[in-house]
Scaffold this motif. Structure first.
Motif, mmCIF file in Angstrom:
data_model
loop_
_atom_site.group_PDB
_atom_site.id
_atom_site.type_symbol
_atom_site.label_atom_id
_atom_site.label_comp_id
_atom_site.label_asym_id
_atom_site.label_seq_id
_atom_site.Cartn_x
_atom_site.Cartn_y
_atom_site.Cartn_z
ATOM 1 N N VAL A 174 0.856 -1.189 0.000
ATOM 2 C CA VAL A 174 0.000 0.000 0.000
ATOM 3 C C VAL A 174 0.890 1.237 0.000
ATOM 4 O O VAL A 174 1.976 1.223 0.565
ATOM 5 C CB VAL A 174 -0.918 0.065 1.242
ATOM 6 C CG1 VAL A 174 -1.998 -0.965 1.153
ATOM 7 C CG2 VAL A 174 -0.129 -0.084 2.508
ATOM 8 N N THR A 308 -7.336 1.247 -2.527
ATOM 9 C CA THR A 308 -7.762 0.152 -3.404
ATOM 10 C C THR A 308 -8.888 0.656 -4.279
ATOM 11 O O THR A 308 -9.570 1.613 -3.934
ATOM 12 C CB THR A 308 -8.193 -1.068 -2.583
ATOM 13 O OG1 THR A 308 -8.533 -2.123 -3.474
ATOM 14 C CG2 THR A 308 -9.407 -0.761 -1.738
ATOM 15 N N PRO A 340 -12.498 -4.019 1.517
ATOM 16 C CA PRO A 340 -11.451 -3.421 0.678
ATOM 17 C C PRO A 340 -10.069 -4.021 0.887
ATOM 18 O O PRO A 340 -9.234 -3.960 -0.014
ATOM 19 C CB PRO A 340 -11.452 -1.955 1.117
ATOM 20 C CG PRO A 340 -12.804 -1.712 1.640
ATOM 21 C CD PRO A 340 -13.288 -3.003 2.199
ATOM 22 N N TYR A 341 -9.807 -4.583 2.045
ATOM 23 C CA TYR A 341 -8.471 -5.100 2.292
ATOM 24 C C TYR A 341 -8.240 -6.522 1.843
ATOM 25 O O TYR A 341 -7.115 -7.007 1.868
ATOM 26 C CB TYR A 341 -8.096 -4.931 3.771
ATOM 27 C CG TYR A 341 -7.479 -3.588 4.015
ATOM 28 C CD1 TYR A 341 -8.240 -2.507 4.396
ATOM 29 C CD2 TYR A 341 -6.125 -3.400 3.762
ATOM 30 C CE1 TYR A 341 -7.662 -1.274 4.541
ATOM 31 C CE2 TYR A 341 -5.546 -2.163 3.908
ATOM 32 C CZ TYR A 341 -6.316 -1.102 4.303
ATOM 33 O OH TYR A 341 -5.744 0.122 4.447
ATOM 34 N N TYR A 344 -5.731 -6.780 -0.723
ATOM 35 C CA TYR A 344 -4.364 -6.562 -0.252
ATOM 36 C C TYR A 344 -3.767 -7.805 0.352
ATOM 37 O O TYR A 344 -2.582 -8.084 0.201
ATOM 38 C CB TYR A 344 -4.309 -5.396 0.731
ATOM 39 C CG TYR A 344 -4.331 -4.108 -0.010
ATOM 40 C CD1 TYR A 344 -5.499 -3.390 -0.159
ATOM 41 C CD2 TYR A 344 -3.183 -3.669 -0.663
ATOM 42 C CE1 TYR A 344 -5.525 -2.250 -0.912
ATOM 43 C CE2 TYR A 344 -3.215 -2.533 -1.416
ATOM 44 C CZ TYR A 344 -4.380 -1.828 -1.542
ATOM 45 O OH TYR A 344 -4.407 -0.697 -2.310
ATOM 46 N N GLU A 347 -2.745 -9.862 -2.606
ATOM 47 C CA GLU A 347 -1.539 -9.398 -3.302
ATOM 48 C C GLU A 347 -0.300 -9.615 -2.449
ATOM 49 O O GLU A 347 0.777 -9.913 -2.963
ATOM 50 C CB GLU A 347 -1.683 -7.921 -3.668
ATOM 51 C CG GLU A 347 -0.425 -7.266 -4.218
ATOM 52 C CD GLU A 347 0.136 -7.936 -5.466
ATOM 53 O OE1 GLU A 347 -0.567 -8.772 -6.073
ATOM 54 O OE2 GLU A 347 1.290 -7.658 -5.823
ATOM 55 N N LEU A 384 -3.365 -5.236 -8.365
ATOM 56 C CA LEU A 384 -3.477 -3.831 -8.012
ATOM 57 C C LEU A 384 -3.026 -2.929 -9.147
ATOM 58 O O LEU A 384 -3.154 -1.722 -9.093
ATOM 59 C CB LEU A 384 -2.610 -3.520 -6.782
ATOM 60 C CG LEU A 384 -2.933 -4.306 -5.532
ATOM 61 C CD1 LEU A 384 -1.909 -4.000 -4.449
ATOM 62 C CD2 LEU A 384 -4.318 -3.989 -5.042
#
Lengths: 421, 386, 359
Positions: A174, A308, A340-341, A344, A347, A384
């Motif tokens: 991030v 994101t 939303p995470y 992440y 990824e 992403l």
């Protein structure tokens, strides 16, 4: 009897002398793992308000692992999920527990990757330990500036104090808060704010981000009327909210630090103020009134920034990886609107697995893995977008998404923010 | 056959088991990996032993119910936070003040003192704090002392949590909600600098040495004139005063010495955990230590040691590591860690109702407690007073 | 419980120095308490030109203080009768909030419910919360205090602390470890009427409307009814009371019941007022309420109410200071500081008389 006790005190010290001269084994950088099983650890806070979001991150990680069937080249990957929060300290990383998790990973000779922490304050504890052991570390969510650079928002002594081994072993997927601060300022400018009042939760993340927002807002010509710290233990913030006279408000904190109450009280004290929140409140525990979050009437006035983007935006960019992620996530976990995470988490694990794949047979060599991660990850095409990991461990992505709160109480993507820096 | 009792009564009979235990405890790290989780828990357990011994002195020996012991832990830890980190980076025009530290710490801004100096500083600081906290309680009785000490514990805890805003002259009291970190690793003259990221064993032996020294001091105090004054104070204050026990001095000494132990342990823990975080300075901690003393037996030194080790392991190992997954295996949707302070409270209630004298009670206390319990209610009036 | 006190022989008149000290400590305490409002009143006059901020603080302080008064009454009742600080009382208050919230959300009360439905629903919730907490308090007495009635004071204190932890854990399991926002059923902050520049909100009215009748009922019960007389007698001398035929055990249970009822009511009001519940709220609330009880005079009912109101006002004034350094975080420290000062210099409180064993 007491005299004997004293004698053994001396004896113990003597033994200590012998003990500390012989070097404590295990933990130097550049160790090779024997055998064909490599372990990846993940450390997230599962207690308190973080439970749902951390579970989403964990599910993302597990999805990435499942897609490769737990195998990279000739190695099998073992995955261990740890909790860095405690019952007494829920909703965030507990320092003692985080240190224990990091030591557990260091002690495990087959560890090659550590995915964590979720909270910047937790990484401050685990990073020095893992750095000394030379274990590669990736965080799905840390945004505190001082973890990688000494730019605006970092404390003196950062980031060197986290890297006792003097090499970089940490990366994050991030963008750091210098960007989020600029993104929030850009959104406020677009919405016509002339002045802003900031509250922060006094944690590493909240206080640092508040500084970034204040700096960025000033640069864009918005008057910063105040940057006040809030006390997590207070039952309400009415008196503090009375002092807010600006036309916009930024609540720089995480849900678990009582930020639902902060937003409620500020919204009540200033009925026409515009409300903005960072990624620390980008979770259903905050946005959904049915889950104890802010009431719908306040939700309508709130905008949230998260690093994101929504599915539609990924489709627009022809990011096939992202589309596949959303499809797989839905088929595995049954939801088309993941937290939303979650992406992440996915990824983070994917980056780890691809790094291991890139070094091939040397995946059991911690040093090789680290130098591949921080230094050779370039032009990486991912869910992403396409990015590099720079020499500090930061991602070169800078897109932030603007989210509003939908009628069903979940954060819903509006558009991309091009942060003016 | 007849020689066995002689042996048990003889000097060697009393000492030998203790010697064996101490040797075993001292040697066990040699058989474990250097970063062992079990050793981590043991180090914490031993640090809590020191604290429990301090509280035992105040509550067990002198009978002063102190519910704010966390304040002394806080001062000890803060002493380490002030004198072994870069918190006071302004000092010496950003160059720092260094006394007796290695070159790595010697190059950092802030105050960096050798660990032994910090321990001495912590002892002095907490002893003074103890005396100050004890002063208002001199004329109060039992439960009021509890409340006043509790209030002090809370005041100190909250001041520490807002400590980043208390900075006379630019020197912060604490780092507020964030922790003071990193703390220098411990350095003891003639030994290599410790490093908790690679080897926990030196820390283990240091805390073990502390425990032994504190035990020694405790045993000597208990059998000294001051110790007997404390026990007299506990049993009957008025009688003690009329027998010539100087009440004020005795009480203040109890607080000061008890606090000093807490300070030593706090200083050690600050260095071991590599950070000093004001969020830990809560009432729950005071109760944690008090529970150890009660579990072991109020006023009993060895009982306190056992109680401390037991509770520390239950809290750090049994509940999170061993029992945590049990409910999910049985199909229930919670972790045992979520029950940890409920279990704690339950242990306290159980102890006081079933065996208030503790595991290894001091003889006097056992008599006193078992005589008065279990017959609360209207029927006591009918019993003849013994 | 006003008569729950002095056993000194009536004939002895306190010496002049003792009387002087008594007066000095009483007025000293009053001066210390008044220092904060007066100081801020003056600064308000200088800054704003009127006392409206002080007035608002006083109004909000009175309603907050009403909540503390209810909880303080529980402490003072129990202490007066068995000389024990019921450590778990704060947690009983917390459970009252939790029960209240759960019940009214189960009943389906929302902001959209009409006023009649709201009033009926909340009344029902109030009764259930009160009864639950009363029962809980009685149960705690049976399990934790009765078997240890003749043990040294340490034992029941520890058991109470243990219970308080158990109840906190119940809170954690029930609603989680972080604060739980709850819907603002009564639109708590809506201003009802503005008097002399000072606004009175719905929450203020609710607090007073529930507290005043309860306090009145309690004091009437204690001073007029037979059971109340039994309570006062037991507080004064339990053995004599027993000899007079009073069932001491039942009387004590009754006292705990009353305390629990009040705590349950306080819990519900608190939940509606703050629109937030938290497993940890009982701990701080308990200490503040205990300070209030001691300030007024432990064992003294009127004192508890007075103390509660005063503490509420002090809290509000402290919260609304312009923070030049420390803001509202300092408020609990200030309250505890007052607690220490009172217990050291005037343990009998403002109007209380001394209980059985003089402090």
């Amino acid at each position: 009897m007491a005299a004997l006790g004293c004698l053994f005190g001396v004896f113990a010290l003597v033994v200590a002398a012998c003990g500390s001269d012989s070097s404590g084994g295990g933990g130097g950088g550049g160790e090779k793992v024997s055998g064909t099983t490599l372990t990846v650890y993940s450390s997230l806070p599962f207690q308190g308000t973080s439970k749902e979001q951390s579970t989403a991150v964990l599910n993302g990680e597990k999805l990435a692992l499942k897609q490769v069937n737990n195998k990279v080249g000739k190695y099998t990957i073992k995955f261990k999920s740890l909790d860095d929060s405690t019952a007494q300290n829920p909703g965030t990383a507990d320092e003692g527990q985080t240190a224990q998790n990091a030591r557990k990973a260091v002690q495990d000779k087959s560890t090659v990757f550590y995915l964590g922490e979720f909270n910047s304050g937790g990484t401050k504890v685990s990073l020095p330990i893992l750095n000394k052991a030379g274990i590669a570390q990736v965080s799905p969510s840390n945004t505190a500036v001082g973890l990688t650079t000494d730019e605006a928002g970092a404390d003196p002594g950062e980031p060197q104090k986290y890297y006792p081994a003097k090499t970089r072993t940490y990366a994050r997927v991030v963008p750091k808060d210098t960007i989020q601060g600029a993104a929030l300022a850009t959104v406020m400018k677009e919405d016509g704010c002339k002045s802003v009042h900031i509250f922060n939760d006094k944690t590493t993340y909240g206080a640092g981000l508040a500084r970034n927002v204040a700096g960025a807002a000033k640069k864009q010509g918005i008057t910063v009327e105040g940057n006040d710290g809030t006390d997590k233990n207070a039952p309400n913030y009415r008196s503090l909210a009375q002092k807010v006279k600006a036309d916009c408000f930024v609540g720089s904190g995480v849900t678990g630090e009582n930020y639902i109450q902060v937003f409620k009280d500020v919204a009540a004290a200033s009925p026409s103020i515009k409300l903005y929140g960072p990624d620390g409140v980008a979770e259903e525990a905050f946005t959904n009134p049915k889950k104890g979050g802010i009431p719908a009437s306040i939700g309508q006035r709130t905008k949230i920034t998260v690093a994101t983007l929504g599915l539609e935006e990924f489709k627009k960019r022809n990011n096939a990886d992202a589309e596949k992620f959303f499809a797989d996530f839905k088929s595995t976990y049954g939801t088309s609107k993941p937290d939303p995470y979650a992406i992440y988490g996915y990824e983070t694990m994917k980056l780890a697995l691809d790094t291991l794949k890139a070094v091939g047979d040397k995946a059991n060599d911690r040093k090789a893995v680290v130098s591949q991660l921080v230094g050779k990850t370039k032009g990486r095409s991912s869910v992403l977008g396409t990015y590099d990991i720079d020499k500090n461990g930061d991602t070169t992505l800078t897109d932030y998404g603007l989210y509003t709160i939908g009628g069903d109480g979940t954060p819903s993507f509006q558009k991309v923010i091009k942060a003016q820096q | 056959m007849s020689r066995l009792p002689d042996f048990r009564e003889s000097r060697w009979g009393k000492v030998l088991p203790a010697v064996v235990v101490v040797v075993a405890v001292a040697l066990f790290p040699l058989f474990r990996p250097p970063l062992d989780g079990f050793m981590d828990d043991s180090i914490l357990a031993l640090a809590y032993v020191v604290m429990a011994l301090g509280l035992n002195l105040v509550v067990g020996f002198a009978g002063l119910l102190d519910l704010g012991y966390v304040a002394f832990y806080a001062f000890g830890a803060l002493a380490t936070g002030w004198f072994a980190s870069d918190l006071w980076s302004k000092i010496g025009s950003e160059k720092g003040v260094h006394v007796g530290v290695s070159e790595f710490a010697g190059s950092l801004p802030g105050v960096h003192l050798n660990f032994l100096l910090i321990v001495i500083g912590a002892v002095i600081l907490t002893a003074i704090a103890g005396a100050i906290i004890g002063l208002p309680t001199l004329r109060l009785r039992g439960d009021y002392i509890a409340i006043v000490t509790l209030a002090f514990g809370e005041i100190i805890g909250r001041l520490a949590q807002s400590g980043d805003q208390i900075s006379p002259g630019g020197y912060k009291f604490s780092n507020g909600r964030q922790s003071i970190s990193p703390i220098d690793q411990i350095e003891i003259p003639f030994f290599n600098q410790f490093d908790s990221a690679t080897d926990l064993r030196p820390y283990y032996w240091t805390v073990l040495a502390m425990v032994l020294v504190v035990l020694f001091v405790n045993i000597r105090l208990r059998d000294s004139r001051l110790g007997r004054a404390w026990i007299a104070l506990r049993e009957d204050e008025v009688a003690a005063a009329s027998m010539g026990v100087p009440l004020v001095r005795t009480k203040l000494m109890a607080y000061a010495v008890g606090a000093a132990f807490g300070g030593i342990s706090g200083a050690f823990l600050g260095a071991y955990l590599n950070s000093v975080n004001a969020n830990q300075f809560q009432f729950g901690f005071s109760i944690f230590i008090l529970a150890m003393v009660i579990l072991g037996g109020l006023g009993s030194i060895w009982g306190t040691v056992i109680g401390a080790v037991l509770l520390a392991f239950v809290n750090n190992r049994l509940i999170p590591d061993v029992l945590n997954d049990v409910p999910s295996k049985v199909g229930l949707d919670f972790n045992v860690t979520e029950l940890s302070f409920g279990i704690f409270g339950f242990v306290l209630v159980l102890m006081m109702v079933l065996r208030p004298e503790g595991i290894l009670p001091e003889r006097r206390r056992k008599l006193e407690l078992t005589e008065g319990i279990g017959t609360g209610g209207d029927d006591t009036v009918i019993e003849a007073r013994a | 419980m006003e008569a729950a006190s002095v056993n000194q022989p009536v004939a002895a008149r306190p010496s002049t120095s003792a009387r002087a000290r008594d007066l000095l400590s009483k007025y000293g305490l009053i001066a210390l308490l008044a220092a904060l409002p007066v100081a801020y009143g003056i600064s308000d006059l200088i800054n704003d030109g009127n006392l409206s901020r002080l007035g608002e603080n006083i109004v909000a302080g009175l309603s907050n203080g009403a909540i503390w008064a209810l909880v303080a009454l529980g402490y003072t009742l129990v202490y007066g009768i068995i000389e024990l600080i019921n450590f778990a009382h704060g947690e009983v208050f917390m459970i009252g909030s939790f029960v209240g919230f759960s019940l009214y959300s189960t009943l389906g009360l929302t902001l959209a419910t009409g006023p009649l439905g709201l009033v009926v629903g909340l009344l029902l919730t109030l009764i259930v919360a009160m009864v639950t907490c009363g029962t809980l308090n009685v149960m705690i007495e049976r399990v934790a205090y009765r078997p240890l009635r003749n043990a040294p004071k340490l034992a029941p204190l520890i058991t109470a602390v243990g219970f308080s932890f158990i109840l906190q854990n119940v809170g954690v399991l029930w609603e989680g470890g972080s604060q739980r926002g709850i819907p603002d059923l009564i639109d708590a902050q809506k201003v009802l009427v503005t008097v002399v520049g000072v606004s009175v909100s719905r929450a203020d009215l609710l607090a007073v409307a529930v507290t005043a009748p309860l306090v009145f009922l309690l004091t009437t019960f204690v001073s007029r009814s037979r059971l109340g007389k039994a309570m006062r007698a037991t507080a004064q001398d339990p053995e004599a009371a027993r000899l007079m035929g009073i069932n001491v055990d039942t009387t004590i249970s009754l006292t705990f019941l009353l305390g629990g009822l009040l705590a349950g009511a306080a819990g519900l009001i608190y939940a509606l007022y703050q629109t937030q519940i938290w497993y940890f709220q009982g701990f701080t609330a308990g200490l503040i309420a205990f300070t209030a009880a001691v300030m007024g005079g432990i064992g003294n009912l009127r004192g508890a109410v007075l103390g509660g109101l005063i503490i509420g006002i002090i809290q509000q004034i402290s919260d609304n200071r312009d923070p030049t350094g420390l803001g509202p975080e300092l408020t609990p420290a200030i309250v505890f500081f007052y607690l220490v000062v009172i217990m050291v210099f005037r343990p009998q409180g403002l109007i209380g008389e001394e209980t059985r064993e003089a402090g």
